[in-house]
Design a protein around this motif. Structure first.
Motif: not given
Length: 430
Positions: A125, A145, A345
């Motif tokens: 991430n 994502q 996200p």
């Protein structure tokens, strides 16, 4: 090295990282197939069946901080490889779990898988967010994502046809003798072995690929006054604290909706399991489309405003899921999935913004908050069992989206600092 060559290699790195999003999305979205499968195989209540989610998301809480410390010590690439290996081992554990017909063993296997996913998500991430300019980090993470959304669409459809095809109805099971019933349930349990064996082998191959390639390193330029002191120092960033809370409720809501969707659709809309799984695939498609559109909309609308709007719409849709009956409730949940698309996200990217040297700790804290996926589904299941209506459980996602509305309006704001100049890529060659 020329800027065009560096840009090409950065693009290739982003593609590899985005593929990891697909992998853990596929693993997570097999869980909604496992829940009704194991619920029947082991004669579980709805609350007991949510231990599938608890075993997965407790691992996130326990392993996120060690993952952040490991990233600081060994780097993003090595931690990605470790995550892939743990993920693979957990998949292989499904084989003895099925052979032994042990629900506890299945939960252990899921816990090991989740430990691997924790390392992957804690690494991937912030890495995807940093592969470009800080101004577009939220859009970039939403794009990565989107691969997760693709897995969300495919996993239920594929998983249902591999895992649920051998299922027996309650009427068929009750008509069997005890020995035949045990054989039938053992046959059902064995259906999980092949898909998880194949997935485990694929993960080993991907781990080898990541070992052979070289990803760009990421540094966070800060002044000598700003150092990453401890996990508690990271909590001094107010917007990070809010992000941890918002992500806790978001993940809890998402897991409630996806993991219990088949149980919900079969009870409230009277759909057969396979058809319910197909609708769950539609939910994944809605999530995928939502992520692509959300990435586009963020060119014109501030991420926090879009987040607030989407969360507010989902509060209304949850009311439909609670009060309506029939297929309209399924359609409402499909729309909920569309409007959930940008939430993880966006919360993540806003939460680690301007953290500088605290970014790894901040990433760990947000990943730790995924423990909401272990706790809130238990509350969902408890409300469903106590009231006798799975629809009542939707008060849990409703409350969660209200918290996200508050985050989008107020909690996202970070204090600007001149000391933080954002992440920078280091050359591929040394």
């Amino acid at each position: 090295m020329s800027s065009s060559t560096n840009h090409q290699k950065t693009g290739f790195a982003f593609f590899l990282i985005a593929f990891l999003f697909f992998l853990w999305g596929f693993a997570h979205n097999l869980d909604p197939i496992l829940i009704p499968h194991l619920k029947r195989s082991f004669a579980l209540t709805t609350t007991q069946s949510t231990l599938v989610d608890s075993s997965v998301f407790i691992a996130y809480f326990l392993m996120a901080l060690p993952a952040g410390l490991a990233i600081k010590k060994w780097g993003y690439q090595n931690c990605i490889i470790l995550g892939l290996l743990l993920f693979s081992v957990g998949c292989f554990l499904f084989i003895p779990a099925a052979n032994l017909q042990s629900y506890s063993f299945f939960l252990v296997a899921l816990f090991v898988i989740a430990c691997g996913l924790t390392f992957l998500e804690t690494s991937a991430n912030p890495y995807a967010s940093a592969l470009g300019t800080p101004e577009t980090s939220t859009q970039r993470l939403n794009l990565a994502q989107s691969f997760n959304g693709l897995a969300t669409a495919l996993a239920p459809v594929i998983g249902a046809r591999v895992i649920l095809t051998r299922s027996y109805s309650d009427t068929e099971l009750s008509a069997m003798s005890e020995s035949l019933r045990m054989q039938a349930l053992a046959s059902e349990a064995s259906s999980v072995k092949l898909p998880y064996l194949i997935l485990g082998m694929i993960l080993l191959i991907i781990a080898i690929i990541f070992k052979l390639i070289k990803l760009p390193q990421i540094n966070y330029k800060t002044s000598h006054h700003q150092k990453s002191q401890s996990i508690f120092h990271a909590f001094k960033h107010r917007h990070l604290t809010w992000a941890v809370v918002a992500q806790f409720f978001y993940v809890g809501a998402q897991v409630c909706i996806f993991s219990l969707f088949i149980l919900y659709a079969t009870q409230v809309a009277s759909l057969p399991e396979i058809q319910a799984a197909d609708y769950l695939g539609v939910c994944g498609i809605a999530l995928l489309i939502g992520r692509f559109l959300g990435t586009f909309f963020m060119r014109f609308v501030a991420p926090n405003r879009l987040l607030t709007l989407y969360a507010g719409i989902n509060v209304f849709l949850c009311l439909i899921a609670i009060m309506a009956h029939g297929l309209i409730t399924v359609y409402a949940i499909v729309l909920i999935c569309f409007f959930m698309s940008i939430m993880f996200p966006t919360i993540f990217a806003l939460g680690i913004k301007n953290l500088g040297a605290d970014t790894e700790y901040g990433s760990s804290l947000i990943i730790m908050s995924i423990v909401g996926g272990a706790l809130l589904p238990r509350l969902f299941g408890y409300l469903s069992d106590v009231t006798g209506s799975i629809q009542v459980g939707y008060f849990v996602p409703l409350l969660s989206f209200i918290v996200i509305v508050i985050y989008g309006l107020y909690g996202y704001k970070s204090a600007p600092t001149k000391k933080d100049t954002g992440p920078t890529l280091v050359s591929f060659s040394h």
